[in-house]
Write a protein that holds these residues in place. Structure first.
Motif, PDB file in Angstrom:
ATOM      1  N   VAL A   1     -25.564-129.547  -5.068  1.00 29.18           N
ATOM      2  CA  VAL A   1     -24.683-129.468  -4.208  1.00 29.18           C
ATOM      3  C   VAL A   1     -24.980-130.926  -2.892  1.00 29.18           C
ATOM      4  CG1 VAL A   1     -25.932-128.101  -3.317  1.00 29.18           C
ATOM      5  CG2 VAL A   1     -23.760-128.261  -2.152  1.00 29.18           C
ATOM      6  N   GLN A   2     -24.310-131.218  -2.384  1.00 27.34           N
ATOM      7  CA  GLN A   2     -24.859-132.119  -1.098  1.00 27.34           C
ATOM      8  C   GLN A   2     -24.993-131.198   0.342  1.00 27.34           C
ATOM      9  OE1 GLN A   2     -22.328-135.595  -2.130  1.00 27.34           O
ATOM     10  NE2 GLN A   2     -24.558-136.360  -2.962  1.00 27.34           N
ATOM     11  N   LEU A   3     -26.012-131.608   1.287  1.00 27.36           N
ATOM     12  CA  LEU A   3     -26.104-131.128   2.258  1.00 27.36           C
ATOM     13  C   LEU A   3     -26.183-132.047   3.592  1.00 27.36           C
ATOM     14  CD1 LEU A   3     -28.934-128.536   0.931  1.00 27.36           C
ATOM     15  CD2 LEU A   3     -26.462-127.478   1.114  1.00 27.36           C
ATOM     16  N   GLN A   4     -25.913-132.048   4.952  1.00 25.50           N
ATOM     17  CA  GLN A   4     -25.632-133.011   5.941  1.00 25.50           C
ATOM     18  C   GLN A   4     -25.967-132.062   6.669  1.00 25.50           C
ATOM     19  OE1 GLN A   4     -25.462-136.285   5.659  1.00 25.50           O
ATOM     20  NE2 GLN A   4     -26.697-135.958   8.321  1.00 25.50           N
ATOM     21  N   ALA A   5     -27.021-131.622   7.762  1.00 26.45           N
ATOM     22  CA  ALA A   5     -27.315-131.032   9.039  1.00 26.45           C
ATOM     23  C   ALA A   5     -26.918-132.083   9.907  1.00 26.45           C
ATOM     24  CB  ALA A   5     -29.006-130.584   8.655  1.00 26.45           C
TER      25      ALA A   5
ATOM     26  N   PHE B   1     -20.719-123.386  -3.170  1.00 30.57           N
ATOM     27  CA  PHE B   1     -21.355-123.431  -1.935  1.00 30.57           C
ATOM     28  C   PHE B   1     -22.045-121.476  -1.423  1.00 30.57           C
ATOM     29  CE2 PHE B   1     -23.315-123.553   2.444  1.00 30.57           C
ATOM     30  CZ  PHE B   1     -23.389-122.488   2.841  1.00 30.57           C
ATOM     31  N   SER B   2     -21.101-120.073  -2.185  1.00 28.22           N
ATOM     32  CA  SER B   2     -21.216-119.074  -2.181  1.00 28.22           C
ATOM     33  C   SER B   2     -22.576-118.689  -3.246  1.00 28.22           C
ATOM     34  CB  SER B   2     -19.820-118.806  -1.982  1.00 28.22           C
ATOM     35  OG  SER B   2     -18.870-118.993  -3.735  1.00 28.22           O
ATOM     36  N   MET B   3     -22.399-119.557  -4.138  1.00 26.98           N
ATOM     37  CA  MET B   3     -22.919-118.882  -4.856  1.00 26.98           C
ATOM     38  C   MET B   3     -25.219-119.683  -4.808  1.00 26.98           C
ATOM     39  SD  MET B   3     -21.842-116.833  -6.971  1.00 26.98           S
ATOM     40  CE  MET B   3     -23.380-116.524  -8.379  1.00 26.98           C
ATOM     41  N   TYR B   4     -24.667-120.175  -3.338  1.00 24.93           N
ATOM     42  CA  TYR B   4     -26.513-120.475  -3.067  1.00 24.93           C
ATOM     43  C   TYR B   4     -27.286-119.922  -1.914  1.00 24.93           C
ATOM     44  CZ  TYR B   4     -25.733-124.695  -5.928  1.00 24.93           C
ATOM     45  OH  TYR B   4     -26.153-125.093  -6.775  1.00 24.93           O
TER      46      TYR B   4
ATOM     47  N   ASN C   1     -24.525-114.724  -0.344  1.00 25.50           N
ATOM     48  CA  ASN C   1     -23.472-113.606   0.622  1.00 25.50           C
ATOM     49  C   ASN C   1     -23.689-113.430   2.264  1.00 25.50           C
ATOM     50  OD1 ASN C   1     -24.905-111.319   0.863  1.00 25.50           O
ATOM     51  ND2 ASN C   1     -23.946-110.302  -0.710  1.00 25.50           N
ATOM     52  N   GLY C   2     -24.232-113.775   2.892  1.00 26.86           N
ATOM     53  CA  GLY C   2     -24.221-113.326   4.554  1.00 26.86           C
ATOM     54  C   GLY C   2     -25.565-111.729   4.110  1.00 26.86           C
TER      55      GLY C   2
ATOM     56  N   ALA D   1     -31.264-125.047  -0.167  1.00 29.85           N
ATOM     57  CA  ALA D   1     -30.232-124.747  -0.643  1.00 29.85           C
ATOM     58  C   ALA D   1     -29.961-123.795  -2.236  1.00 29.85           C
ATOM     59  CB  ALA D   1     -28.587-125.237  -1.313  1.00 29.85           C
ATOM     60  N   ASP D   2     -30.702-122.949  -1.971  1.00 30.02           N
ATOM     61  CA  ASP D   2     -31.091-122.139  -3.632  1.00 30.02           C
ATOM     62  C   ASP D   2     -30.470-121.533  -4.156  1.00 30.02           C
ATOM     63  OD1 ASP D   2     -33.362-118.777  -4.061  1.00 30.02           O
ATOM     64  OD2 ASP D   2     -32.234-120.641  -5.839  1.00 30.02           O
ATOM     65  N   TRP D   3     -29.979-122.036  -5.456  1.00 28.59           N
ATOM     66  CA  TRP D   3     -28.856-121.162  -6.424  1.00 28.59           C
ATOM     67  C   TRP D   3     -29.458-119.530  -6.822  1.00 28.59           C
ATOM     68  CZ3 TRP D   3     -24.488-122.413  -8.121  1.00 28.59           C
ATOM     69  CH2 TRP D   3     -24.046-121.902  -9.507  1.00 28.59           C
ATOM     70  N   ALA D   4     -28.244-119.180  -6.051  1.00 29.69           N
ATOM     71  CA  ALA D   4     -28.454-117.402  -6.697  1.00 29.69           C
ATOM     72  C   ALA D   4     -27.672-117.439  -8.076  1.00 29.69           C
ATOM     73  CB  ALA D   4     -28.094-117.140  -5.031  1.00 29.69           C
ATOM     74  N   GLY D   5     -26.751-117.456  -8.900  1.00 26.71           N
ATOM     75  CA  GLY D   5     -26.692-118.056  -9.532  1.00 26.71           C
ATOM     76  C   GLY D   5     -27.234-117.664 -10.815  1.00 26.71           C
TER      77      GLY D   5
END
Length: 126
Positions: A1-5, A28-31, A53-54, A97-101
């Motif tokens: 995943v690439q991130l841009q703030a 994205f939803s898996m992080y 999942n917030g 991002a931290d992989w939640a999978g």
């Protein structure tokens, strides 16, 4: 995943800013997502996190009650609403991002996070 703030800038003490982090990719939803900051001459430190999942959030003590982290898994964004800003909030802010999978625990340590975006500078004047 690439991130841009984005969303950093100069604000007076007591003001507000909203940072946004846009993520590429379909997973994205898996992080779990975090915000960190690094002030000049200091180490990078945890600010806030939100689970995949917030469902859970966590805040560093000095920002709790002033900052709010949120995410939109449709738009692939995670935001940090910062209110009542103080000069000591001045720093470069990074999303991560931290992989939640993998089902492993998540947390405040930088070591949990697999991907980092370039930072955005927040300057709070007194």
């Amino acid at each position: 995943v690439q991130l841009q703030a984005s969303g950093g800038g100069l604000v007076q003490a007591g003001g507000s800013l909203r940072l946004s982090c846009a993520a590429s990719g379909r997973t994205f939803s898996m992080y779990h997502m975090g915000w960190f900051r690094q002030a000049p001459g200091k180490e990078r430190e945890f600010v806030a996190l939100i689970t995949w999942n917030g469902g859970s959030t966590d805040y560093e003590d000095s920002v709790r009650g002033r900052f709010t982290i949120s995410r939109d898994n449709v738009k692939n964004t995670v935001d940090l609403q910062m209110n009542s800003l103080k000069p000591e909030d001045t720093a470069v802010y990074y999303c991560a991002a931290d992989w939640a999978g993998d089902g492993l625990s998540y947390g405040r340590s930088l070591n949990y996070y697999d991907y980092w975006g370039p930072g955005t500078l927040v300057t709070v004047s007194s």
